[in-house]
Design a protein around this motif. Sequence first.
Motif, PDB file in Angstrom:
ATOM      1  N   TYR A  21      73.548 -43.668  28.118  1.00 61.20           N
ATOM      2  CA  TYR A  21      74.924 -43.396  27.724  1.00 61.20           C
ATOM      3  C   TYR A  21      75.068 -43.692  26.247  1.00 61.20           C
ATOM      4  N   GLY A  22      75.491 -42.702  25.515  1.00 59.58           N
ATOM      5  CA  GLY A  22      75.692 -42.885  24.081  1.00 59.58           C
ATOM      6  C   GLY A  22      76.603 -41.807  23.550  1.00 59.58           C
ATOM      7  N   ASP A  23      77.401 -42.166  22.567  1.00 59.79           N
ATOM      8  CA  ASP A  23      78.334 -41.204  21.955  1.00 59.79           C
ATOM      9  C   ASP A  23      79.185 -40.485  22.988  1.00 59.79           C
ATOM     10  N   ARG A  24      79.633 -41.222  23.979  1.00 58.54           N
ATOM     11  CA  ARG A  24      80.530 -40.712  25.029  1.00 58.54           C
ATOM     12  C   ARG A  24      79.930 -39.600  25.874  1.00 58.54           C
ATOM     13  N   GLU A  25      78.597 -39.550  25.950  1.00 59.63           N
ATOM     14  CA  GLU A  25      77.929 -38.569  26.793  1.00 59.63           C
ATOM     15  C   GLU A  25      76.846 -39.246  27.609  1.00 59.63           C
ATOM     16  N   HIS A  26      76.603 -38.706  28.778  1.00 57.53           N
ATOM     17  CA  HIS A  26      75.498 -39.161  29.621  1.00 57.53           C
ATOM     18  C   HIS A  26      74.304 -38.255  29.339  1.00 57.53           C
ATOM     19  N   GLU A  27      73.193 -38.877  28.963  1.00 54.23           N
ATOM     20  CA  GLU A  27      72.002 -38.097  28.630  1.00 54.23           C
ATOM     21  C   GLU A  27      70.871 -38.407  29.597  1.00 54.23           C
ATOM     22  N   LEU A  28      70.391 -37.366  30.262  1.00 50.92           N
ATOM     23  CA  LEU A  28      69.299 -37.489  31.216  1.00 50.92           C
ATOM     24  C   LEU A  28      67.969 -37.413  30.473  1.00 50.92           C
ATOM     25  N   TRP A  29      67.020 -38.276  30.851  1.00 50.60           N
ATOM     26  CA  TRP A  29      65.671 -38.249  30.292  1.00 50.60           C
ATOM     27  C   TRP A  29      64.673 -38.473  31.421  1.00 50.60           C
ATOM     28  N   TYR A  30      63.470 -37.985  31.230  1.00 47.02           N
ATOM     29  CA  TYR A  30      62.422 -38.203  32.233  1.00 47.02           C
ATOM     30  C   TYR A  30      61.046 -38.048  31.610  1.00 47.02           C
ATOM     31  N   LEU A  31      60.068 -38.664  32.246  1.00 48.93           N
ATOM     32  CA  LEU A  31      58.657 -38.544  31.877  1.00 48.93           C
ATOM     33  C   LEU A  31      57.854 -38.328  33.154  1.00 48.93           C
ATOM     34  N   VAL A  32      56.887 -37.455  33.104  1.00 49.59           N
ATOM     35  CA  VAL A  32      56.008 -37.190  34.247  1.00 49.59           C
ATOM     36  C   VAL A  32      54.567 -37.347  33.788  1.00 49.59           C
ATOM     37  N   ARG A  33      53.771 -38.044  34.599  1.00 45.32           N
ATOM     38  CA  ARG A  33      52.345 -38.189  34.280  1.00 45.32           C
ATOM     39  C   ARG A  33      51.709 -36.815  34.111  1.00 45.32           C
TER      40      ARG A  33
END
Length: 134
Positions: free
Chosen positions: A79-91
């Motif tokens: 959560y930053g700058d009033r937005e929800h940001e999705l992130w992910y990493l896959v092997r």
Amino acid sequence: MKRILFEALDASHAEVLHDLWSDREVVRFTNWELSSALEQTRERIERLRSRYASEPHRLGPYAVRDDESQLVGLIGIDYGDREHELWYLVRRDRWGRGYGSAMVARMIDEASARGFGRLVATAVAANTASWRLL
């Protein structure tokens, strides 16, 4: 859809995540920095855990396992700058096998159930798989 299990990130994931965060091919497609030592990975895990624990507008971070209990990757919503940001990493050895799609779909469902509303995601320009997925 792939069967996956989300579990809270903790120190027990350090060795596998060190392999993930020290893989140049994985990291070059993300906004993450390489992890050069296992201790650095442990510190990163603790920073993530602390940051997420202190903010109710964040979701995760989750270690993701497959149906054979093997760690597949990592996912969260920041959560930053009033937005929800999705992130992910896959092997890397799981690329192209549907795990990223399954992880993101499940996270979107969970975020929706918690009333997060609109999500944003960033993808590194060279990461065409994430561009298609996100």
